[in-house]
Scaffold this motif. Structure first.
Motif, short mmCIF file in Angstrom:
data_model
loop_
_atom_site.label_atom_id
_atom_site.label_comp_id
_atom_site.label_asym_id
_atom_site.label_seq_id
_atom_site.Cartn_x
_atom_site.Cartn_y
_atom_site.Cartn_z
N SER A 42 28.83 43.60 38.40
CA SER A 42 30.02 43.09 37.72
C SER A 42 30.43 44.04 36.59
O SER A 42 29.62 44.33 35.71
N LYS A 43 31.68 44.49 36.62
CA LYS A 43 32.11 45.44 35.57
C LYS A 43 32.19 44.77 34.22
O LYS A 43 31.92 45.40 33.19
N LEU A 44 32.54 43.49 34.20
CA LEU A 44 32.54 42.79 32.91
C LEU A 44 31.10 42.67 32.40
O LEU A 44 30.83 42.87 31.21
N LEU A 64 44.24 35.31 34.09
CA LEU A 64 44.76 35.74 35.39
C LEU A 64 43.86 36.87 35.85
O LEU A 64 43.79 37.92 35.20
N TYR A 65 43.14 36.66 36.94
CA TYR A 65 42.15 37.63 37.42
C TYR A 65 42.69 38.30 38.68
O TYR A 65 42.85 37.66 39.72
N LEU A 66 42.96 39.58 38.59
CA LEU A 66 43.52 40.33 39.72
C LEU A 66 42.40 41.10 40.43
O LEU A 66 41.71 41.91 39.80
N GLY A 67 42.19 40.82 41.69
CA GLY A 67 41.12 41.46 42.46
C GLY A 67 39.82 40.68 42.34
O GLY A 67 38.77 41.22 41.98
N ALA A 68 39.88 39.39 42.64
CA ALA A 68 38.72 38.51 42.43
C ALA A 68 37.62 38.76 43.46
O ALA A 68 36.48 38.34 43.25
N PHE A 72 32.38 36.92 42.36
CA PHE A 72 31.16 37.07 41.56
C PHE A 72 31.47 37.03 40.06
O PHE A 72 31.05 36.10 39.35
N THR A 73 32.26 37.97 39.56
CA THR A 73 32.57 37.99 38.12
C THR A 73 33.39 36.76 37.74
O THR A 73 33.18 36.15 36.68
N THR A 74 34.30 36.37 38.62
CA THR A 74 35.11 35.16 38.37
C THR A 74 34.21 33.96 38.05
O THR A 74 34.51 33.18 37.15
N VAL A 90 43.43 36.09 41.93
CA VAL A 90 44.28 36.69 42.98
C VAL A 90 43.46 37.66 43.83
O VAL A 90 42.75 38.52 43.28
N GLU A 91 43.55 37.51 45.13
CA GLU A 91 42.82 38.41 46.04
C GLU A 91 43.65 38.55 47.32
O GLU A 91 44.15 37.56 47.83
N PHE A 92 43.78 39.80 47.81
CA PHE A 92 44.62 39.95 49.00
C PHE A 92 43.84 40.16 50.30
O PHE A 92 44.43 40.08 51.38
N GLY A 115 47.08 36.53 47.40
CA GLY A 115 48.31 37.24 47.07
C GLY A 115 48.04 38.69 46.75
O GLY A 115 46.89 39.13 46.63
N ASP A 116 49.13 39.43 46.60
CA ASP A 116 49.06 40.86 46.31
C ASP A 116 49.46 41.07 44.85
O ASP A 116 50.59 40.75 44.46
N ALA A 117 48.52 41.61 44.07
CA ALA A 117 48.75 41.80 42.64
C ALA A 117 49.93 42.74 42.36
O ALA A 117 50.49 42.73 41.26
N ARG A 118 50.31 43.54 43.36
CA ARG A 118 51.47 44.43 43.18
C ARG A 118 52.78 43.67 43.23
O ARG A 118 53.83 44.22 42.92
N CYS A 134 42.02 42.83 35.23
CA CYS A 134 42.43 43.56 36.43
C CYS A 134 41.30 44.45 36.95
O CYS A 134 40.79 45.31 36.23
N ASP A 135 40.91 44.23 38.20
CA ASP A 135 39.86 45.04 38.83
C ASP A 135 40.22 45.21 40.30
O ASP A 135 39.56 44.64 41.18
N ILE A 136 41.30 45.96 40.56
CA ILE A 136 41.75 46.08 41.96
C ILE A 136 41.47 47.47 42.56
O ILE A 136 41.79 47.70 43.72
#
Ligand code: SAM
Length: 214
Positions: A42-44, A64-68, A72-74, A90-92, A115-118, A134-136
């Motif tokens: 986990s980067k956090l 708002l977590y982008l790239g969940a 794990f980190t979530t 959010v996870e695509f 969804g797509d964070a973009r 953000c971790d995408i």
């Protein structure tokens, strides 16, 4: 047990990172009310072990977590923000999202968004957030994070972003890439509070904490 609370709900217990919780989803060890958090996964977690000075994610925070990914980190953020907080995850990737769903169902304060964070306009129904995380691992991820902040971050809110320097520029020095991303944030109206090198937990990864000036 030698436990030292680093931030509310986040402790170092006998040299290991932990949150206060009694559940386990990924085989992590739970002992005496501490749920151990592997910083290699986990980067956090890695940023906390590398001496993160301020943790904007607190009890009651909205994130708002982008790239969940599979969550794990979530799941650790979920323990920190507690029942008063909420995480929009959010996870695509279809595969990751399928693994995230049962975790989110158990955690109660995690709302999974396929969804797509973009394209933040596709989940424009969410409210304003205290923190965008953000971790995408996308070459454009700082730009994507900024767009999501413009749409969803509260005034003076925080952005936390994991930078995989290899996905932005393989030829430049990782530290140079990280500084260039930090400069983009400054130009976009953020104060950059911390830039942390995540080695040895994550090679060629940096972690930036920034705060919106507006
Ligand atoms: C490095 S992993 C995230 C790991 C996760 N943050 C953790 O610590 O548990 C990056 C994730 O971002 C997802 N991703 C990449 N680009 C994305 C995008 N544009 N929108 C949503 N998810 C994306 C990938 O599918 C992958 O699951």
């Amino acid at each position: 047990m030698g436990a030292q609370e680093k931030f509310p709900g986040v402790s170092i217990v006998n040299g290991r990172l932990a949150v206060n919780a009694n559940h386990s989803f990924f085989g992590e060890i739970v002992e005496k009310g501490y749920r151990f958090w592997d910083p290699n996964r986990s980067k956090l977690g890695a940023a906390l072990m590398k001496g993160l000075k301020e943790l904007p994610i607190k009890f009651g925070s909205s994130v708002l977590y982008l790239g969940a990914a599979h969550g794990f980190t979530t799941s650790f953020i979920s323990d920190i923000v507690g029942s008063a907080g909420i995480i929009y995850a959010v996870e695509f990737s279809e595969r990751c999202f399928k693994e995230l769903l049962p975790i989110a169902e158990k955690l109660k304060n995690v709302v999974p968004i396929k969804g797509d964070a973009r394209m933040p306009e596709t989940y424009s129904w969410i409210e304003k957030m205290d923190v965008v995380y953000c971790d995408i691992a996308d070459p454009q991820q700082t730009e994507v994070a900024i767009r999501n902040c413009s749409a969803f971050l509260k005034p003076k809110g925080y952005l936390m972003i994991a930078i995989k320097t290899q996905s932005i520029d393989v030829t430049a020095q990782p530290a140079t890439v990280a500084q260039a991303e930090a400069d983009k944030l400054r130009k976009a109206g953020f104060d950059v509070l911390e830039v942390l090198n995540l080695e040895p937990f994550e090679e060629k990864h940096y972690f930036i904490v920034a705060r919106s000036r507006a």
